[in-house]
Design a protein around this motif. Structure first.
Motif, PDB file in Angstrom:
ATOM      1  N   GLY B 126       4.132  -8.165  -3.898  1.00 37.95           N
ATOM      2  CA  GLY B 126       3.069  -8.212  -2.890  1.00 37.95           C
ATOM      3  C   GLY B 126       2.615  -9.628  -2.608  1.00 37.95           C
ATOM      4  O   GLY B 126       2.637 -10.494  -3.486  1.00 37.95           O
ATOM      5  N   ILE B 127       2.227  -9.870  -1.374  1.00 37.62           N
ATOM      6  CA  ILE B 127       1.698 -11.179  -0.979  1.00 37.62           C
ATOM      7  C   ILE B 127       0.192 -11.061  -0.857  1.00 37.62           C
ATOM      8  O   ILE B 127      -0.300 -10.144  -0.203  1.00 37.62           O
ATOM      9  N   SER B 186       3.417 -18.289  -5.899  1.00 40.45           N
ATOM     10  CA  SER B 186       4.743 -18.514  -5.335  1.00 40.45           C
ATOM     11  C   SER B 186       5.368 -17.192  -4.924  1.00 40.45           C
ATOM     12  O   SER B 186       5.257 -16.182  -5.613  1.00 40.45           O
ATOM     13  N   TYR B 187       5.976 -17.225  -3.801  1.00 35.32           N
ATOM     14  CA  TYR B 187       6.562 -16.018  -3.225  1.00 35.32           C
ATOM     15  C   TYR B 187       7.958 -16.354  -2.745  1.00 35.32           C
ATOM     16  O   TYR B 187       8.211 -17.470  -2.290  1.00 35.32           O
ATOM     17  N   SER B 215      -3.507  -7.374   0.162  1.00 38.28           N
ATOM     18  CA  SER B 215      -2.157  -7.447  -0.394  1.00 38.28           C
ATOM     19  C   SER B 215      -1.193  -6.824   0.601  1.00 38.28           C
ATOM     20  O   SER B 215      -1.486  -5.778   1.174  1.00 38.28           O
ATOM     21  N   ILE B 216      -0.069  -7.513   0.790  1.00 36.99           N
ATOM     22  CA  ILE B 216       0.902  -7.052   1.786  1.00 36.99           C
ATOM     23  C   ILE B 216       2.230  -6.803   1.089  1.00 36.99           C
ATOM     24  O   ILE B 216       2.716  -7.651   0.342  1.00 36.99           O
ATOM     25  N   VAL B 223       5.711  -1.788   6.414  1.00 32.41           N
ATOM     26  CA  VAL B 223       4.809  -2.741   5.796  1.00 32.41           C
ATOM     27  C   VAL B 223       3.579  -1.972   5.339  1.00 32.41           C
ATOM     28  O   VAL B 223       3.157  -1.012   5.976  1.00 32.41           O
ATOM     29  N   LEU B 224       3.026  -2.410   4.204  1.00 30.02           N
ATOM     30  CA  LEU B 224       1.809  -1.801   3.675  1.00 30.02           C
ATOM     31  C   LEU B 224       0.777  -2.897   3.469  1.00 30.02           C
ATOM     32  O   LEU B 224       1.057  -3.915   2.831  1.00 30.02           O
ATOM     33  N   PHE B 225      -0.421  -2.692   4.037  1.00 30.06           N
ATOM     34  CA  PHE B 225      -1.554  -3.586   3.786  1.00 30.06           C
ATOM     35  C   PHE B 225      -2.529  -2.841   2.888  1.00 30.06           C
ATOM     36  O   PHE B 225      -2.870  -1.696   3.168  1.00 30.06           O
TER      37      PHE B 225
END
Lengths: 368, 368
Positions: B126-127, B186-187, B215-216, B223-225
């Motif tokens: 997740g971002i 970091s992603y 979180s994305i 896509v999930l928010f």
């Protein structure tokens, strides 16, 4: 023509007269606002031939003249100009220049002489009423008029002077809204029917000052409102208005006193179950200490009990919820009195002094 | 089902999920909001099959159960309920009762089992980004996307993770809006195209807290928010997005620094002379200390001089005023830098850090 005016005066003047610019017309000159700087003041006029508005502001007139400018363009431009002084000048017969700060516009214009000015109304026996009061009694009755042209008289409001009172009445066949105010000074009795559109526009442009007066003058065909530097002229609606007083009665079988806001919120909720165009009634069941309010539609059912204080016979009666809501919204009182006769007779919401009286016809209902 | 919740929580939950209720559909169940009180919390879900929103609130569950209720009616009712606790209970399979204070509603409902819940998205990699920042970068780019379905990719926005930055890009063939923000943590690099409607709704329901994170999560198709107690799931748009970086360049022939608000007001005024559908350009003539802005249309002409500070070659260049205005409105900076190459090449409005970059294509003009 070459004039300089303040941006804020200009915006006010144009916003005021703009209300008489017809939204649809094939005649280009009617889409214009006339700027008349031929005299001492700078006057703006719009006129759709039924309703005309004129207002004047101070300013510097360097070169006298008159010009007619497209109302939409002029109004759009002046509203977006930076603050400061605005210079308006004709550069040739068909072009006007508008300058403010570093912004400079050039737009087309028409010959001011082609514009139809307001008709002259003789200022005889004018009626004076405070701007605030006049605006209020319009706003609190005008929702009751009809927007359907099939009965022209219902699209206007009765303005009646009688025994030193001014009364405004609007009705549409299902309800009546009446507001009365006492006038200072003595006036001879008379009554006219004024188009709803005219009154609506007057209410919108009236500054609504408590201490300032609007003067109203009538001829057989026209009415003139004068306030501050503004004149509004409108034709009247021909014909004899409905005999209101025959429809009003002080007799009742049930009198209910209830908190207005509670009743209003409840009917507002009941309306949630009413689809556009649906005619389902809201039903009141009035008992001594309580009114039960019910509605049942395709969407669902609601019922709610509200504390009240009622005297006389218990009654069940149905109403169009929208009409009741309109009336309740037009009242400021915390507590209101509702008077019922029987389920087929009109209900009256009025105060003791009868400065307001809202009449709502009941509708048939089947017990929910 | 029988639950009690606070009126304000209920209103918030329904307002949140309501955005995924389709305005037009022939499937009745899609017009519903699912109320799920089968577990510990009370969950509300709406799902138009492209976009689904789910949110949970606390409350008392007296009797577990799930039910699907028409979203319009439910939302109308809860918004008009008095403050206080709201009791929601099913009275039989097809009826639900809503009580609050003395108000009681009974409305139809559907079997909750018929309702399509949100698809399960695996929460991998997740971002995290602050709610506030994410909402801002959506709102400041989304106006640039196309509402025309003929190129599906242009109706969405690119969300790109690269070198620890998140970049959102919207474009419609005439302009590009880019916002970049540095991420904490970091992603791995990746990018997806998210439907504009989804991002618009997310921006509307995101509380926008500086200290809270959204979180994305992505799959290939979805896509999930996730934020607070809310989940938003949406399909992605298929296909390879435009190669943005090839269109961007740091080279320029003219750089102009100007007060944003002044330029914005000026172009706002120029737009007054542009009728809907009219494609007349606003023309900039950039000289070292001054930019002259001109427009000429059927309605009239405007010209205005604005102080600026420019370096490099003098240039005349024309733009669609609406596109420029949109970009200027999306910027907060008091002063902006505009970079020009030649009258045929795109203009860039960007800051030094390139956290924003608005690209506007010029249009042909004839000298005014």
């Amino acid at each position: 023509m070459k004039i300089t005016v303040s941006e804020s005066d200009l915006v006010n003047a144009i916003n005021t007269v703009y209300r008489a610019v017809p939204s649809k017309t094939t005649m280009n000159i009617l889409k214009c606002i006339l700027i008349d700087a031929a005299g001492q003041k700078i006057t703006f006029i719009a006129n759709d031939m039924e309703l005309g508005i004129q207002t004047s502001i101070e300013g510097t007139i360097e070169e006298k003249g008159i010009v007619a400018v497209d109302a939409d363009i002029l109004s759009g431009i002046v509203r977006k100009l930076p603050d400061g002084d605005v210079l308006i000048e004709t550069t040739d017969k068909s072009q006007v220049r508008i300058k403010c700060g570093s912004a400079k516009f050039e737009i087309g214009c028409n010959d001011g002489l082609e514009f139809t000015r307001l008709p002259e109304i003789e200022k005889n026996e004018g009626i004076n009423v405070s701007e605030f009061t006049f605006r209020e009694i319009i706003n609190r009755t005008i929702f009751s008029i009809s927007d359907n042209d099939s009965n022209k008289l219902m699209t206007g409001e009765l303005l009646e002077i009688k025994d030193g009172n001014m009364r405004i009445v609007g009705l549409d066949g299902h309800r009546i809204a009446i507001r009365r105010t006492e006038l200072n000074g003595s006036y001879s009795d008379r009554s006219v029917v004024i188009p709803g559109k005219t009154l609506g526009e007057v209410a919108k442009i009236l500054p609504g000052d408590m201490d300032k007066q609007v003067s109203i003058f009538f001829t057989n065909k026209q009415v003139l409102f004068e306030f501050d530097e503004t004149l509004v002229v409108s034709r009247l609606i021909d014909g004899e208005y409905f005999r209101i007083d025959q429809m009003l009665s002080d007799d009742y079988e049930t009198k209910m006193t209830v908190n207005r806001q509670e009743l209003q919120s409840c009917i507002d909720r009941a309306l949630l179950l009413v689809r556009e165009g649906d005619k389902k009634p809201v039903v009141f069941s009035v008992t001594p200490a309580n009114v039960e309010i019910m509605i049942s539609t395709d969407l669902g059912r609601m019922d709610e009990n509200i504390v009240c204080n009622s005297e006389g016979r218990e009654i069940m009666i149905g109403f169009n919820p929208k009409f009741l809501l309109d009336a309740l919204r037009a009242i400021d009182d915390e507590e209101i009195d509702m008077y019922f006769v029987n389920p087929k007779a009109p209900c009256f919401i009025r105060n003791t002094e009868q400065t307001y009286n809202y009449v709502v016809l009941p509708v048939n209902f089947t017990t929910v």
